[in-house]
Enzyme design. Structure first.
Site, short mmCIF file in Angstrom:
data_model
loop_
_atom_site.label_atom_id
_atom_site.label_comp_id
_atom_site.label_asym_id
_atom_site.label_seq_id
_atom_site.Cartn_x
_atom_site.Cartn_y
_atom_site.Cartn_z
N PHE B 229 -33.91 -62.00 -5.19
CA PHE B 229 -32.80 -61.50 -4.37
C PHE B 229 -32.22 -62.62 -3.51
O PHE B 229 -32.97 -63.41 -2.91
CB PHE B 229 -33.29 -60.44 -3.39
CG PHE B 229 -33.91 -59.23 -4.00
CD1 PHE B 229 -35.26 -59.22 -4.32
CD2 PHE B 229 -33.17 -58.09 -4.23
CE1 PHE B 229 -35.85 -58.10 -4.87
CE2 PHE B 229 -33.75 -56.95 -4.76
CZ PHE B 229 -35.10 -56.96 -5.09
N ASP B 230 -30.93 -62.64 -3.41
CA ASP B 230 -30.28 -63.46 -2.39
C ASP B 230 -30.49 -62.71 -1.07
O ASP B 230 -30.82 -61.52 -1.06
CB ASP B 230 -28.79 -63.58 -2.74
CG ASP B 230 -27.99 -64.34 -1.69
OD1 ASP B 230 -26.78 -64.05 -1.55
OD2 ASP B 230 -28.56 -65.20 -0.98
N GLY B 231 -30.29 -63.39 0.04
CA GLY B 231 -30.53 -62.74 1.33
C GLY B 231 -29.29 -62.05 1.87
O GLY B 231 -29.17 -60.82 1.82
N PHE B 346 -30.23 -61.11 -7.99
CA PHE B 346 -29.08 -60.48 -7.36
C PHE B 346 -28.41 -61.41 -6.35
O PHE B 346 -29.07 -61.90 -5.42
CB PHE B 346 -29.51 -59.22 -6.61
CG PHE B 346 -30.09 -58.15 -7.49
CD1 PHE B 346 -31.46 -57.97 -7.55
CD2 PHE B 346 -29.26 -57.32 -8.23
CE1 PHE B 346 -32.00 -56.97 -8.36
CE2 PHE B 346 -29.79 -56.32 -9.03
CZ PHE B 346 -31.17 -56.15 -9.10
#
Lengths: 269, 384
Positions: B229-231, B346
């Site tokens: 995941f991106d943050g 993502f």
């Protein structure tokens, strides 16, 4: 298939008047007001839309829907009210029959009804059991569905093989229920063939008639089998759903059908 | 993989005579010929006679969870399989021709699409969950939710059979919006090729992302599901990203430092990380912490020493964690993703997704937040 040629219109559908009008709010004193709408109202409107579009394309089309009203004996006042209300709403009802409950089945049979629609599951299964094509009139609350008639065929009834249907006894289905399901498949055929013919009068988009298959218990292969069988019968459905045991109600609430053929198999929890 | 046409189903015989072995990692089980009821998939035992209430469970068999108990992943046909040829027919010749083409090619299975490895990995996790918790409904449940007409249904089912996928649930909506169905299935994650539908889903509070096919594909694990995941604007809201876009890097750092102890607001994929965490804990409980078949990663442009702290504190306050947290301080994400080899990554920025896909990593775009209005310009160098 040769026997398709024997299936001709009109596609006669029988409704009970207490599905068409809301009789609980009848007050016999007022005689000018029409009865309020019941659960079959959007169904009738949708059926009329299909008929209009069919006639638009071909004035002499004889494959049209015809709706008749069947009901238990009731008072003269109620009979009149029903008659008035039908006129008031501009509903195209072919005939009215008032008969005793025991005579219901006979009346349906002698009028060559191609589909008996009711919101009462027991009435539907009783009719199916005697070989009369019957389906559930889905409790349709949405007003938006006036312009398209939506029919769902049970993928389980059509797609399961005879042996698999017998195997349903191990899941709690009774002999009678299994027999009803088998009969439902036979009854469904004529209706499916006629709907298929009707559906082909319209293109993919903007059709006033939308057909679906819903498989509640069967695997994806049962669903594929149902799709193929319907195609053999001349009907290529628009939508398909396979639930594999998930409850039907949330999905049905999105699909919003009018006519629901289930033969007793739907998991309505 | 040879592309022999799949055996076509006959009306009376719902199962092909030579059954493919049941997928989901269980190669010993075979389809019971007559009982083509989903409960019996993989079971060679006769079910116990149940009560009149229809039993959904079969002892020893593979059964289907109730949607609200499972982690439901809805995928569209265009991301599960490759349908570019057919898409072209639709775009160039219209729907009637498209459906005719599909029916003509009904016995030709589609090739795997960008979401295929992810789905296979979900099935691998499921088979391990079933071994440890045979009666639990807390599993991944994959539902095919497609805009397609049921005319394509037989080809899709043939393809699912061909690839041995464990998908028994689907909605072919014949052109109507799939969003209502996503809710009815209690969808935890929706993957589609169509950005508009994904945005609709996000607006309804459903985690969703768009996926793209690439010609290059890095090999991914078949036994461990890896989700990255991106943050900002994915796990977290886009609030900090807004500051960065409006006022630049320095202001961003200042803001993050000042607000280090204020939690970030949640983003569209937070819920999905949460359900992954719940499943991970089930493995930990049975002693599988080190070799857990689910592994999660945070891959962010934030820096470990500064702006990353707020991200970690927020996750901790939410009771969530990722197995690895990679703070790139603005460095390109591609090489890191090549190392991780996620089944899905993502990110809210198309620029990063495209970069990842070019390298062969499986990336999905989350069209959420400020980045959609102000897409990254390739020439500038972002460092957070």
């Amino acid at each position: 298939m040769e026997d398709k040629k024997n299936y001709t219109g009109p596609l006669m559908i029988a409704l009970q008047y207490n599905d068409l009008f809301d009789l609980d709010s009848i007050s016999t004193s007022t005689d000018t007001d029409a009865l309020p709408n019941g659960r079959a109202f959007t169904f009738i409107k949708a059926v009329q839309t299909v008929n209009e579009r069919l006639v638009e394309q071909n004035k002499s089309d004889c494959l049209l829907f015809e709706v008749i009203l069947i009901s238990k004996e009731c008072s003269e006042e109620i009979k009149m009210k029903v008659d008035e209300s039908v006129k008031h709403y501009g509903l195209e009802i072919g005939k009215f029959f008032f008969c005793k409950k025991e005579e219901l089945i006979n009346t349906l049979q002698s009028n060559k009804v191609k589909l008996f629609l009711s919101t009462e599951r027991d009435d539907v299964y009783e009719a199916l059991h005697t070989g009369i094509p019957a389906a559930l009139l889905y409790d349709q609350a949405d007003d938006h569905v006036l312009n398209q008639l939506k029919v769902i065929f049970s993928g389980d009834v059509i797609g399961f093989s005879e042996d698999s249907l017998d195997g349903l006894s191990e899941f709690g289905f009774s002999e009678t229920q299994i027999e009803t399901i088998k009969t439902a498949k036979i009854c469904m055929k004529e209706f499916a063939v006629l709907i298929g013919q009707m559906r082909r009068r319209f293109g993919q988009e903007n059709s006033p008639l939308c057909t679906c298959v819903l498989t509640s218990w069967g695997s994806r292969n049962v669903c594929a089998s149902a799709l193929k069988t319907l195609r053999e019968w001349g009907l290529d459905v628009d939508e398909a759903f396979c639930l594999a045991g998930a409850p039907c109600s949330p999905i049905l609430a999105v699909v919003k059908p009018h006519i629901l053929w289930d033969g007793g198999l739907l998991n309505m929890s | 993989m040879s592309l022999d046409p799949v055996q076509v189903m006959k009306g009376q015989d719902p199962l092909p005579k030579t059954c493919p072995s049941a997928s989901n990692g269980d190669s010993k089980a075979s389809w019971d010929d007559n009982k083509d009821i989903h409960e019996n998939v993989g079971s060679t035992k006769k079910p116990k006679p149940g009560p009149v209430r229809r039993a959904r469970k079969v002892e020893g068999g593979i059964f289907f969870p109730k949607p609200e108990n499972a982690v439901t992943i809805a995928v569209s046909s265009r991301v599960l399989f490759r349908t570019e040829k057919e898409q072209k027919v639709f775009e160039q010749k219209g729907i009637e021709e498209y459906l005719r083409y599909q029916v003509e090619h009904e016995n030709e299975p589609f090739a795997p699409g960008p979401a295929f490895p992810f789905v296979k990995a979900l099935e691998a996790v499921n088979s391990q969950l079933r071994k440890l918790y045979p009666d639990s409904e807390e599993l991944f449940d994959i539902v095919l939710v497609t805009y397609n007409h049921a005319h394509v249904g037989i080809r899709l089912i043939n393809t699912i059979n061909y690839h041995n996928l464990f998908i028994e649930r689907f909605c072919m909506t014949g052109g109507s919006s799939p969003i209502g169905y996503l809710k009815a299935w209690h969808t935890n994650l929706y993957l589609s090729a169509d950005t508009e539908k994904v945005q609709e889903a996000l607006a309804e509070g459903i985690a969703a992302a768009t996926m793209f096919m690439s010609e290059k594909q890095i090999e991914v694990s078949e036994t461990q599901l890896r989700v990255a995941f991106d943050g900002d604007a994915v796990l977290f809201s886009d609030e900090s990203e807004r500051i960065f876009k409006a006022h630049g890097l320095d202001k961003f750092f200042e803001h993050e430092r000042e607000n280090e102890n204020t939690l970030l607001d949640h983003g569209p994929l937070k819920g999905f990380l949460e359900v992954l965490g719940k499943l991970q804990k089930k493995f930990y409980a049975k002693g599988h912490r080190l070799d857990c078949p689910i592994r999660t990663y945070l891959v962010t442009a934030r820096s470990a020493a500064s702006s990353g702290i707020r991200a970690l504190k927020t996750l901790r306050a939410w009771g969530l964690e990722t197995d690895e947290a990679l703070f790139l301080a603005g460095a390109p994400k591609g090489p890191m993703l090549e190392k991780i080899r996620p089944h899905i990554y993502f990110d809210d920025q198309m620029f990063h997704v495209e970069g990842a896909v070019e390298m062969g990593a499986i990336a999905a775009h989350v069209p959420y937040g400020i980045a959609q209005k102000y897409p990254h310009k390739k020439s500038t160098n972002t460092g957070k």
